[in-house]
Write a protein that holds these residues in place. Structure first.
Motif, PDB file in Angstrom:
ATOM      1  N   VAL A  33      50.334  44.989  37.356  1.00 50.61           N
ATOM      2  CA  VAL A  33      50.897  44.939  38.706  1.00 50.61           C
ATOM      3  C   VAL A  33      50.072  45.762  39.690  1.00 50.61           C
ATOM      4  CG1 VAL A  33      52.866  45.739  40.077  1.00 50.61           C
ATOM      5  CG2 VAL A  33      53.242  44.395  38.022  1.00 50.61           C
ATOM      6  N   ASP A  34      49.612  46.908  39.274  1.00 52.72           N
ATOM      7  CA  ASP A  34      48.874  47.806  40.169  1.00 52.72           C
ATOM      8  C   ASP A  34      47.423  47.384  40.412  1.00 52.72           C
ATOM      9  OD1 ASP A  34      51.096  49.417  40.472  1.00 52.72           O
ATOM     10  OD2 ASP A  34      50.556  50.670  38.759  1.00 52.72           O
ATOM     11  N   LEU A  35      46.967  46.340  39.761  1.00 55.55           N
ATOM     12  CA  LEU A  35      45.584  45.901  39.944  1.00 55.55           C
ATOM     13  C   LEU A  35      45.361  45.234  41.297  1.00 55.55           C
ATOM     14  CD1 LEU A  35      44.747  44.471  36.426  1.00 55.55           C
ATOM     15  CD2 LEU A  35      44.036  46.641  37.409  1.00 55.55           C
ATOM     16  N   GLY A  36      46.361  44.571  41.820  1.00 49.83           N
ATOM     17  CA  GLY A  36      46.272  43.958  43.145  1.00 49.83           C
ATOM     18  C   GLY A  36      45.076  43.033  43.285  1.00 49.83           C
ATOM     19  N   ALA A  37      44.316  43.194  44.350  1.00 49.31           N
ATOM     20  CA  ALA A  37      43.177  42.326  44.652  1.00 49.31           C
ATOM     21  C   ALA A  37      42.037  42.507  43.649  1.00 49.31           C
ATOM     22  CB  ALA A  37      42.674  42.589  46.059  1.00 49.31           C
ATOM     23  N   ARG A  38      42.021  43.609  42.920  1.00 43.95           N
ATOM     24  CA  ARG A  38      40.968  43.823  41.925  1.00 43.95           C
ATOM     25  C   ARG A  38      41.142  42.893  40.728  1.00 43.95           C
ATOM     26  NH1 ARG A  38      41.568  49.603  40.216  1.00 43.95           N
ATOM     27  NH2 ARG A  38      43.727  49.103  40.612  1.00 43.95           N
ATOM     28  N   LYS A  39      42.334  42.355  40.554  1.00 42.17           N
ATOM     29  CA  LYS A  39      42.636  41.517  39.398  1.00 42.17           C
ATOM     30  C   LYS A  39      41.958  40.148  39.483  1.00 42.17           C
ATOM     31  CE  LYS A  39      46.809  39.541  37.397  1.00 42.17           C
ATOM     32  NZ  LYS A  39      48.253  39.607  37.465  1.00 42.17           N
ATOM     33  N   LEU A  40      41.910  39.559  40.662  1.00 41.77           N
ATOM     34  CA  LEU A  40      41.380  38.207  40.830  1.00 41.77           C
ATOM     35  C   LEU A  40      40.127  38.203  41.694  1.00 41.77           C
ATOM     36  CD1 LEU A  40      44.690  36.297  41.537  1.00 41.77           C
ATOM     37  CD2 LEU A  40      43.489  36.516  39.370  1.00 41.77           C
ATOM     38  N   TYR A  41      39.118  37.510  41.215  1.00 41.59           N
ATOM     39  CA  TYR A  41      37.892  37.359  42.005  1.00 41.59           C
ATOM     40  C   TYR A  41      38.137  36.465  43.219  1.00 41.59           C
ATOM     41  CZ  TYR A  41      35.084  39.457  38.339  1.00 41.59           C
ATOM     42  OH  TYR A  41      34.540  40.328  37.440  1.00 41.59           O
ATOM     43  N   GLY A  42      39.040  35.512  43.088  1.00 42.32           N
ATOM     44  CA  GLY A  42      39.297  34.562  44.171  1.00 42.32           C
ATOM     45  C   GLY A  42      39.835  35.193  45.441  1.00 42.32           C
ATOM     46  N   LEU A  43      40.328  36.398  45.371  1.00 43.31           N
ATOM     47  CA  LEU A  43      40.849  37.067  46.565  1.00 43.31           C
ATOM     48  C   LEU A  43      39.760  37.731  47.396  1.00 43.31           C
ATOM     49  CD1 LEU A  43      44.077  38.678  45.086  1.00 43.31           C
ATOM     50  CD2 LEU A  43      43.862  36.591  46.445  1.00 43.31           C
ATOM     51  N   ARG A  44      38.576  37.800  46.854  1.00 42.66           N
ATOM     52  CA  ARG A  44      37.458  38.424  47.578  1.00 42.66           C
ATOM     53  C   ARG A  44      36.787  37.407  48.492  1.00 42.66           C
ATOM     54  NH1 ARG A  44      35.049  41.442  42.251  1.00 42.66           N
ATOM     55  NH2 ARG A  44      36.960  42.540  41.769  1.00 42.66           N
ATOM     56  N   CYS A  45      36.009  37.857  49.395  1.00 47.83           N
ATOM     57  CA  CYS A  45      35.230  37.001  50.311  1.00 47.83           C
ATOM     58  C   CYS A  45      36.125  35.974  51.000  1.00 47.83           C
ATOM     59  CB  CYS A  45      34.086  36.305  49.583  1.00 47.83           C
ATOM     60  SG  CYS A  45      32.846  37.410  48.948  1.00 47.83           S
ATOM     61  N   TYR A  46      37.175  36.465  51.602  1.00 50.29           N
ATOM     62  CA  TYR A  46      38.103  35.595  52.339  1.00 50.29           C
ATOM     63  C   TYR A  46      38.670  34.480  51.462  1.00 50.29           C
ATOM     64  CZ  TYR A  46      36.029  38.058  56.223  1.00 50.29           C
ATOM     65  OH  TYR A  46      35.593  39.044  57.058  1.00 50.29           O
ATOM     66  N   HIS A  47      38.998  34.810  50.229  1.00 52.63           N
ATOM     67  CA  HIS A  47      39.625  33.901  49.259  1.00 52.63           C
ATOM     68  C   HIS A  47      38.705  32.781  48.779  1.00 52.63           C
ATOM     69  CE1 HIS A  47      43.615  35.730  49.598  1.00 52.63           C
ATOM     70  NE2 HIS A  47      43.283  35.935  50.852  1.00 52.63           N
ATOM     71  N   PHE A  48      37.403  32.930  48.900  1.00 50.44           N
ATOM     72  CA  PHE A  48      36.465  31.913  48.436  1.00 50.44           C
ATOM     73  C   PHE A  48      35.551  32.410  47.316  1.00 50.44           C
ATOM     74  CE2 PHE A  48      37.529  30.138  52.570  1.00 50.44           C
ATOM     75  CZ  PHE A  48      37.757  28.815  52.210  1.00 50.44           C
ATOM     76  N   ALA A  49      35.732  33.617  46.857  1.00 44.92           N
ATOM     77  CA  ALA A  49      34.809  34.183  45.871  1.00 44.92           C
ATOM     78  C   ALA A  49      34.820  33.420  44.549  1.00 44.92           C
ATOM     79  CB  ALA A  49      35.129  35.647  45.618  1.00 44.92           C
ATOM     80  N   ALA A  50      35.939  32.865  44.147  1.00 49.51           N
ATOM     81  CA  ALA A  50      35.995  32.149  42.866  1.00 49.51           C
ATOM     82  C   ALA A  50      35.135  30.884  42.884  1.00 49.51           C
ATOM     83  CB  ALA A  50      37.433  31.794  42.524  1.00 49.51           C
ATOM     84  N   PHE A  51      34.822  30.370  44.058  1.00 51.78           N
ATOM     85  CA  PHE A  51      33.950  29.202  44.149  1.00 51.78           C
ATOM     86  C   PHE A  51      32.484  29.557  43.883  1.00 51.78           C
ATOM     87  CE2 PHE A  51      37.470  27.845  46.908  1.00 51.78           C
ATOM     88  CZ  PHE A  51      37.794  26.667  46.256  1.00 51.78           C
ATOM     89  N   LEU A  52      32.152  30.836  43.914  1.00 51.15           N
ATOM     90  CA  LEU A  52      30.769  31.266  43.781  1.00 51.15           C
ATOM     91  C   LEU A  52      30.285  31.338  42.336  1.00 51.15           C
ATOM     92  CD1 LEU A  52      30.818  34.129  46.426  1.00 51.15           C
ATOM     93  CD2 LEU A  52      30.048  31.767  46.729  1.00 51.15           C
ATOM     94  N   SER A  53      31.198  31.451  41.388  1.00 49.90           N
ATOM     95  CA  SER A  53      30.788  31.637  40.001  1.00 49.90           C
ATOM     96  C   SER A  53      31.750  30.935  39.051  1.00 49.90           C
ATOM     97  CB  SER A  53      30.751  33.129  39.668  1.00 49.90           C
ATOM     98  OG  SER A  53      30.634  33.346  38.290  1.00 49.90           O
TER      99      SER A  53
END
Length: 54
Positions: A11-31
């Protein structure tokens, strides 16, 4: 929650848990690996609730 854990440690991981939340929610498309990582977290989060719905 499984019988071995009393609390959800992710629960405490927040945005660090998912790559997709980075780069304005598009980071998961990068890799492809980042997409796999986020998909696995989604399945783990869902499995926690699947047992309680029955």
């Amino acid at each position: 929650m499984g019988p071995l854990f009393n609390e959800d440690w992710s629960v405490d991981l927040g945005a660090r848990k998912l790559y997709g939340l980075r780069c304005y929610h598009f980071a998961a498309f990068l890799s492809k690996e980042w997409r796999r990582h986020d998909f696995a977290w989604g399945r783990l989060d869902r499995s926690r609730y699947a047992d309680h719905e029955r």
